[in-house]
Design a protein around this motif. Structure first.
Motif, PDB file in Angstrom:
ATOM      1  N   GLY A 181     -19.534  -8.962   6.345  1.00 47.45           N
ATOM      2  CA  GLY A 181     -18.224  -8.145   6.344  1.00 47.45           C
ATOM      3  C   GLY A 181     -17.134  -9.093   5.597  1.00 47.45           C
ATOM      4  N   LEU A 182     -17.319 -10.370   5.577  1.00 49.71           N
ATOM      5  CA  LEU A 182     -16.139 -11.177   5.033  1.00 49.71           C
ATOM      6  C   LEU A 182     -16.390 -11.222   3.660  1.00 49.71           C
ATOM      7  CD1 LEU A 182     -15.409 -13.804   7.865  1.00 49.71           C
ATOM      8  CD2 LEU A 182     -13.820 -12.191   7.045  1.00 49.71           C
ATOM      9  N   GLY A 183     -17.817 -11.305   3.287  1.00 49.02           N
ATOM     10  CA  GLY A 183     -18.301 -11.386   1.915  1.00 49.02           C
ATOM     11  C   GLY A 183     -18.003 -10.052   1.026  1.00 49.02           C
ATOM     12  N   LEU A 184     -18.231  -9.027   1.901  1.00 53.18           N
ATOM     13  CA  LEU A 184     -17.621  -7.413   1.296  1.00 53.18           C
ATOM     14  C   LEU A 184     -16.367  -7.675   0.932  1.00 53.18           C
ATOM     15  CD1 LEU A 184     -20.107  -5.135   2.868  1.00 53.18           C
ATOM     16  CD2 LEU A 184     -20.287  -6.158   0.544  1.00 53.18           C
ATOM     17  N   LEU A 185     -15.541  -7.886   1.838  1.00 54.59           N
ATOM     18  CA  LEU A 185     -14.092  -8.106   1.707  1.00 54.59           C
ATOM     19  C   LEU A 185     -13.917  -8.978   0.643  1.00 54.59           C
ATOM     20  CD1 LEU A 185     -11.469  -7.264   2.878  1.00 54.59           C
ATOM     21  CD2 LEU A 185     -11.491  -9.075   4.228  1.00 54.59           C
ATOM     22  N   ALA A 186     -14.295 -10.036   0.532  1.00 50.55           N
ATOM     23  CA  ALA A 186     -13.894 -10.997  -0.660  1.00 50.55           C
ATOM     24  C   ALA A 186     -14.247 -10.312  -2.056  1.00 50.55           C
ATOM     25  CB  ALA A 186     -14.767 -12.433  -0.518  1.00 50.55           C
ATOM     26  N   VAL A 187     -15.530  -9.591  -2.036  1.00 49.18           N
ATOM     27  CA  VAL A 187     -15.895  -9.089  -3.334  1.00 49.18           C
ATOM     28  C   VAL A 187     -15.018  -7.964  -3.759  1.00 49.18           C
ATOM     29  CG1 VAL A 187     -17.647  -7.447  -4.436  1.00 49.18           C
ATOM     30  CG2 VAL A 187     -18.191  -9.769  -3.178  1.00 49.18           C
ATOM     31  N   TYR A 188     -14.439  -7.215  -2.914  1.00 52.03           N
ATOM     32  CA  TYR A 188     -13.559  -6.176  -2.868  1.00 52.03           C
ATOM     33  C   TYR A 188     -12.211  -6.627  -3.591  1.00 52.03           C
ATOM     34  CZ  TYR A 188     -10.262  -2.351  -2.031  1.00 52.03           C
ATOM     35  OH  TYR A 188      -9.070  -1.523  -1.885  1.00 52.03           O
ATOM     36  N   LEU A 189     -11.788  -7.584  -2.773  1.00 51.58           N
ATOM     37  CA  LEU A 189     -10.417  -8.341  -3.382  1.00 51.58           C
ATOM     38  C   LEU A 189     -10.371  -8.983  -4.713  1.00 51.58           C
ATOM     39  CD1 LEU A 189      -9.104  -9.720   0.104  1.00 51.58           C
ATOM     40  CD2 LEU A 189      -8.390  -7.580  -0.875  1.00 51.58           C
ATOM     41  N   PHE A 190     -11.566  -9.503  -4.858  1.00 54.43           N
ATOM     42  CA  PHE A 190     -11.900 -10.071  -6.274  1.00 54.43           C
ATOM     43  C   PHE A 190     -12.011  -8.920  -7.500  1.00 54.43           C
ATOM     44  CE2 PHE A 190     -14.610 -11.581  -9.617  1.00 54.43           C
ATOM     45  CZ  PHE A 190     -13.878 -12.615 -10.241  1.00 54.43           C
ATOM     46  N   THR A 191     -12.572  -7.811  -7.192  1.00 53.11           N
ATOM     47  CA  THR A 191     -12.814  -6.917  -8.118  1.00 53.11           C
ATOM     48  C   THR A 191     -11.329  -6.195  -8.310  1.00 53.11           C
ATOM     49  OG1 THR A 191     -15.068  -6.436  -7.478  1.00 53.11           O
ATOM     50  CG2 THR A 191     -14.148  -4.765  -8.400  1.00 53.11           C
ATOM     51  N   LYS A 192     -10.523  -5.807  -7.105  1.00 53.47           N
ATOM     52  CA  LYS A 192      -9.272  -5.256  -7.335  1.00 53.47           C
ATOM     53  C   LYS A 192      -8.483  -6.010  -8.074  1.00 53.47           C
ATOM     54  CE  LYS A 192      -5.601  -3.594  -4.347  1.00 53.47           C
ATOM     55  NZ  LYS A 192      -5.204  -3.525  -2.950  1.00 53.47           N
ATOM     56  N   ASP A 193      -8.263  -7.336  -7.862  1.00 50.35           N
ATOM     57  CA  ASP A 193      -7.691  -8.380  -8.515  1.00 50.35           C
ATOM     58  C   ASP A 193      -7.893  -8.402  -9.945  1.00 50.35           C
ATOM     59  OD1 ASP A 193      -5.547 -10.391  -9.006  1.00 50.35           O
ATOM     60  OD2 ASP A 193      -7.213 -11.764  -9.346  1.00 50.35           O
ATOM     61  N   GLN A 194      -9.261  -8.270 -10.488  1.00 47.12           N
ATOM     62  CA  GLN A 194      -9.720  -8.379 -11.945  1.00 47.12           C
ATOM     63  C   GLN A 194      -9.476  -7.023 -12.522  1.00 47.12           C
ATOM     64  OE1 GLN A 194     -11.394 -10.763 -13.713  1.00 47.12           O
ATOM     65  NE2 GLN A 194     -10.743 -11.943 -11.729  1.00 47.12           N
ATOM     66  N   LYS A 195      -9.500  -5.761 -11.850  1.00 45.88           N
ATOM     67  CA  LYS A 195      -8.991  -4.546 -12.419  1.00 45.88           C
ATOM     68  C   LYS A 195      -7.438  -4.433 -12.676  1.00 45.88           C
ATOM     69  CE  LYS A 195     -12.465  -1.628 -10.461  1.00 45.88           C
ATOM     70  NZ  LYS A 195     -12.693  -0.329  -9.696  1.00 45.88           N
ATOM     71  N   LYS A 196      -6.891  -5.221 -11.916  1.00 50.47           N
ATOM     72  CA  LYS A 196      -5.301  -5.290 -11.888  1.00 50.47           C
ATOM     73  C   LYS A 196      -4.948  -6.266 -13.241  1.00 50.47           C
ATOM     74  CE  LYS A 196      -1.114  -6.784  -9.762  1.00 50.47           C
ATOM     75  NZ  LYS A 196      -0.539  -7.371  -8.308  1.00 50.47           N
ATOM     76  N   GLN A 197      -5.807  -7.268 -13.465  1.00 54.01           N
ATOM     77  CA  GLN A 197      -5.365  -8.007 -14.630  1.00 54.01           C
ATOM     78  C   GLN A 197      -5.623  -7.629 -15.876  1.00 54.01           C
ATOM     79  OE1 GLN A 197      -7.241 -11.942 -13.841  1.00 54.01           O
ATOM     80  NE2 GLN A 197      -6.032 -12.438 -12.077  1.00 54.01           N
ATOM     81  N   LEU A 198      -6.867  -6.731 -15.828  1.00 54.48           N
ATOM     82  CA  LEU A 198      -7.307  -5.959 -17.015  1.00 54.48           C
ATOM     83  C   LEU A 198      -6.396  -5.107 -17.309  1.00 54.48           C
ATOM     84  CD1 LEU A 198      -9.619  -5.597 -18.913  1.00 54.48           C
ATOM     85  CD2 LEU A 198     -10.873  -4.187 -17.370  1.00 54.48           C
ATOM     86  N   HIS A 199      -5.741  -4.256 -16.266  1.00 60.58           N
ATOM     87  CA  HIS A 199      -4.882  -3.246 -16.564  1.00 60.58           C
ATOM     88  C   HIS A 199      -3.631  -3.841 -17.217  1.00 60.58           C
ATOM     89  CE1 HIS A 199      -2.798   0.484 -16.198  1.00 60.58           C
ATOM     90  NE2 HIS A 199      -1.549   0.006 -15.454  1.00 60.58           N
ATOM     91  N   GLN A 200      -3.085  -4.887 -16.751  1.00 61.68           N
ATOM     92  CA  GLN A 200      -1.925  -5.493 -17.396  1.00 61.68           C
ATOM     93  C   GLN A 200      -2.253  -5.975 -18.881  1.00 61.68           C
ATOM     94  OE1 GLN A 200      -0.982  -8.807 -14.499  1.00 61.68           O
ATOM     95  NE2 GLN A 200      -0.151  -7.630 -13.142  1.00 61.68           N
ATOM     96  N   LEU A 201      -3.163  -6.239 -19.234  1.00 66.50           N
ATOM     97  CA  LEU A 201      -3.747  -6.744 -20.558  1.00 66.50           C
ATOM     98  C   LEU A 201      -3.502  -5.479 -21.591  1.00 66.50           C
ATOM     99  CD1 LEU A 201      -6.476  -9.045 -20.041  1.00 66.50           C
ATOM    100  CD2 LEU A 201      -4.360  -9.652 -20.578  1.00 66.50           C
ATOM    101  N   ARG A 202      -3.656  -4.286 -20.902  1.00 65.83           N
ATOM    102  CA  ARG A 202      -3.652  -3.270 -21.891  1.00 65.83           C
ATOM    103  C   ARG A 202      -2.332  -2.899 -22.321  1.00 65.83           C
ATOM    104  NH1 ARG A 202      -8.212   0.639 -19.460  1.00 65.83           N
ATOM    105  NH2 ARG A 202      -9.993  -0.676 -20.002  1.00 65.83           N
TER     106      ARG A 202
END
Length: 56
Positions: free
Chosen positions: A35-56
């Motif tokens: 459960g904690l591993g899945l939460l960490a992956v979700y938060l990391f993915t969410k952060d990466q998408k946010k950073q990618l969106h800011q670059l556009r």
């Protein structure tokens, strides 16, 4: 994974190998770790998408 390693070390220091075996066989500890591993992956993915969106 770090959570499970921490549990392993605390269990080994407190009870020796019998506690480690008991911890490894406990389904609850595996569920918490996954459960904690899945939460960490979700938060990391969410952060990466946010950073990618800011670059556009």
């Amino acid at each position: 994974m770090f959570f499970w390693v921490g549990q392993f070390l605390v269990s080994w220091l407190a009870t020796g190998w019998s506690g480690v075996v008991q911890l490894a066989l406990a389904p609850r500890s595996w569920l918490v770790t996954v459960g904690l591993g899945l939460l960490a992956v979700y938060l990391f993915t969410k952060d990466q998408k946010k950073q990618l969106h800011q670059l556009r």
